[in-house]
Design an enzyme around this catalytic site. Sequence first.
Site, PDB file in Angstrom:
ATOM      1  CE1 TYR A 250      12.604   6.432  -2.405  1.00  0.00           C
ATOM      2  CE2 TYR A 250      14.495   5.565  -3.508  1.00  0.00           C
ATOM      3  CZ  TYR A 250      13.277   5.390  -2.827  1.00  0.00           C
ATOM      4  OH  TYR A 250      12.732   4.189  -2.586  1.00  0.00           O
ATOM      5  CB  ILE A 337      12.672   6.995 -11.825  1.00  0.00           C
ATOM      6  CG1 ILE A 337      11.610   5.797 -11.792  1.00  0.00           C
ATOM      7  CG2 ILE A 337      12.294   7.808 -10.617  1.00  0.00           C
ATOM      8  CD1 ILE A 337      11.846   4.638 -10.908  1.00  0.00           C
ATOM      9  CE  LYS A 374       8.943   6.083  -7.680  1.00  0.00           C
ATOM     10  NZ  LYS A 374       8.361   5.819  -6.566  1.00  0.00           N
TER      11      LYS A 374
END
Lengths: 537, 556
Positions: A250, A337, A374
């Site tokens: 990420y 997440i 999320k």
Amino acid sequence: MTESPSSEPEPPSPKPRAAAAGNGMRLVVPLQGVVQGRGGLILGSLIPCALFYFFQLYLKRHRSPKRPPASSSNPPSPSASSPNLGDLARTSSRSNLLGRGSIGPVRLSSRGMAIAKPNDSPYYVGLEKVAGDPFHRVDNPDGIIQLGLSENTLCFDLIERWMKENLMDSLMGGDGAELSINGMATYQPFDGLMELKVAMADFMSRVMGKGVSFDPSQMVLMAGATPAIEILTFCMADHGNAFLIPTPYYPGFDRDIKFRTGVELIPVHCRSADNFMLTVTALDQAYNQARKRGLKVRGILISNPSNPVGNILSRETLNELLDFAQEKNIHIISDEIFAGSLYGTTEEFVSMAEIIEAEEFDKGRVHIIYGLSKDLSLPGFRVGVVYSYNENILAAAKRLARFSSISAPTQRLLISMLSDTKFIEEYIETNRRRIRRMYELFVGGLDQLGIQCAKSSGGLYCWANMSVLIALYSEKGELELWDKLLNVGKVNVTPGSACHCIEPGWFRCCFTALAEEDVPLVMERIGKVAEMCKSGQ
Amino acid sequence: MTRSPEPDENSKPTSNIGGGGGGVTTAMRVIIPLQGVVQGRGGVFLGSVIPCALFYFLQLYLRRNRDDPRESDDRSNPQNSEPRDDSGSSGQQLAEIHGFHRTSSRNLLSPRSPAGRAYVSGRASVIAKSPGGSESPYYAGLRKASEDPYDETGNPNGIIQLGLAQNKLTMDLVKEWLVKHATEAIVGGGGDDGDDEHLSINGVSTYQPCDGLMDLKVAVSSFMSQCMEHSVSFDPSNMVLTAGETPAIEILAFSLADAGNAFLVPTPYYPGFDRDVKWRTGVEIIPVPCRSADNFALSITSLDRAFNQAKKRGLRVRGVLISNPTSPVGNLLTRETVYSILDFARDKNIHVVSNELFVGSSHGRADEEFVSIAELVDEVDKERLHLAYGLSKDISLPGFRVGVIYSFNDTVLSAARHLTRFSPVSGPTQHLLIAMLSDVQFVQEFVKVNRERLRRTFDAFAGGLKKMGIDCAESNGGFFCWANMSEWISSYSEKGELELWDKLLKTGKVSVTPGSCCHCIEPGWFRFCFATLTEREIPVVLERIRGVAESCKSQS
């Protein structure tokens, strides 16, 4: 090394700690007497010098390039390593002494200056570009379509319905209005309300499935997963230490981890041949390389389901990772997440918490990051979770939560929302179904354009291989295609290079912020760019 | 570890010790000539013993971090590897691969100490250990009071909290507003068509700029002007919003100073600064003592002295952090003082951070003028001026966690914007506040009523203290009485002060903040936060304080 201190009046006893302390005491006292005598001037200046030297050595210890391998219990031979190392220590100490800056005009801290610089990563450039000209079906049909931000708007209707029905009650608490305003406007514990932790623990076990239970007392709540990661990093590693991180990763981690903590990221490269699966061999290699560079590795940061690829780490891999961490005595941060945003049908998600509960590992080195951005698609709420088994880390994280605490109204809202089990069950179910549907539509669409995606089971994105479309098989070629997609195709995707992928030509496309009816348009735009690229060649 | 006594082999163990190896030899080179120079007996002796001792300490340090190979315990292997066999549920092939890794890891594992705990960074250990327990009375008092809080009916013998800066006097107004408008503010105009509502929820729950919504910045700007009685207008584009004033101060400290640099802070100051400014940034605070003789007003002379002392200590001073109205004393900086601070800053080429958190909570005489640093911006080079603000005090919403950085320095703003990703304000809260602060009528009413009530409570409380013979410093704003109880302390020192604090807490059941927590150099001063008290609680508190006072007097 020609001369060695010849007379050793007091050979130290085998018990190092006690002996050293004893020596130290005996040494310091006679020293004063001698210093006042003949040798005083020289000793008086040399002893501090020596002490300073060792202080330097101690400071620079992390950088000393050659360290004995961890496995060998035999010390290295002094002759081999001494000359060049000696030089190195001397240079560094000199530069330290000269390191004082000069007085200039009113200046910021150098770290402040570094952060203030605009980020030229295509990830952020793309996001900014979209913010300036966002697509809207009616108002701005020629705007840029956002596929670069992993955001989920598929279930907004559910959230909205719930909020309409329950907002007032959750904020004001129905009859006990007095109590509730007191619990909202006044100071609250910085690390989150206990009620929210309980609700969060319940939500996490629902999402992660299989009766993994989470203990609310091991939880610290923060304003988003971003500060959660930063604070964990801060607690585990000192300035100049490093974390291992499998690539592609990420793009935000570069900021979250490095910005303020001064911790470095060592990429562990995963390849398309393994479907970007992490291997312990690669991990080991990266670890050793880092050690060779003199970096102290403090932990591994994994994402599961991984972001941007979207694959899930198997139980075996997780076990191996734990072994590896134990063997090297480092931490594991598992960023879970996306645990509830699964669309795969075959592979099961296994939380690090499940593994660690089931088997005998040193739990103190395992930490889980979670958030509601999320899985409950509430990124605007800014709620993140640090779940750790290490008391010291929890204690420090609780204190540091003062710098990123969650607003009380938001906490109250979430307590009611997460405690509404009927709503939550329905939400999780519906959300998965809708993500799966979008995934099939989107990946199917790309497939028709001749673009293959990596095999994946979770997340809000797919990891598409467009290397057939790039002119040069390099980062430059990739960025050219990204630019074309953004400026000609009006589609913002995240290029693999922003995620530190070593193979060029991969792109992350987030499909959950799209309306279903916009998918054909996206495909049309990508198709147009693809045609251009093919004809250009 | 055992060293061989033969001289020839001495070098070996010596250099083994420093895991990094080479540095040790360098040290040898440095120290060996020492023997030649120092001819006396002591020289030879020390020349060999000192390095040895030093190596020992180094070795000790290394050992603690690197785990003793010999201490390894085979116990860990079966423990760690056996259960894994069960987990290899995915067939033989995997189990084999598994086995391979296990063996290789066992080899590597053996030299490791099983007791080797996962590393916690040095800086985190400091934070985990630092005050919170018995060390700082500020936090100890807060904790005690929260464990046993006073309640008129439920717990009449509980501790009354006067240590936390919080305003409960006008909470009813906020509540009233929320009951009326909260849903509308968050979910959007009730009764409008569906599309509008969809847009609204979109703005609440989706990703928003981390540094705050423009609408909220506009609303906060006008609220700040309102609090300052429109003497200043604020430009929303110079504003960054954070999750509370705490991160605002931290972000400013981080951006203005490097680790090891320092800020000048006039004392007494808010005890939280010790955490906010120092913890993660590594910035130091140089106290600039102010005295009761000047009613704790800042003098440039002491500022200058502190600056020079810091320089002598080799510290680089990067700025002055002032509070206006001051906290805990509560007086306003005069225009003259503000100007001279700016002159000083220009002269020394440092920054000025002005914490104007209590500006809307001034309750003193109307003839005293509040001078915001933002007001003087045209007259100096503005690059060095930064203002910190928050909604915790002036609109009594500390739970909402909203702080403000207002700066004229683009680089600082840009750094702060990037750093707000670590402390953003929650979406629903932003929308609530946009609606609340844009409600001009409500805000005007609130500020007015809030000031009135603060004044009334301050008068009642300070008056009550005065009757007991406790004088408070002259104060114009804020939630505190800064009370001089030095006559009551048994010894005129920090110890005496803490004894009294302890007595107040344990016997009197009143949690207050002793001046030493605020780094006040004169003992015997205490910070009483009166804004948490209801009218009916005031006599109770005063009675309790009187009880302690009498026991002090009878002792002396």
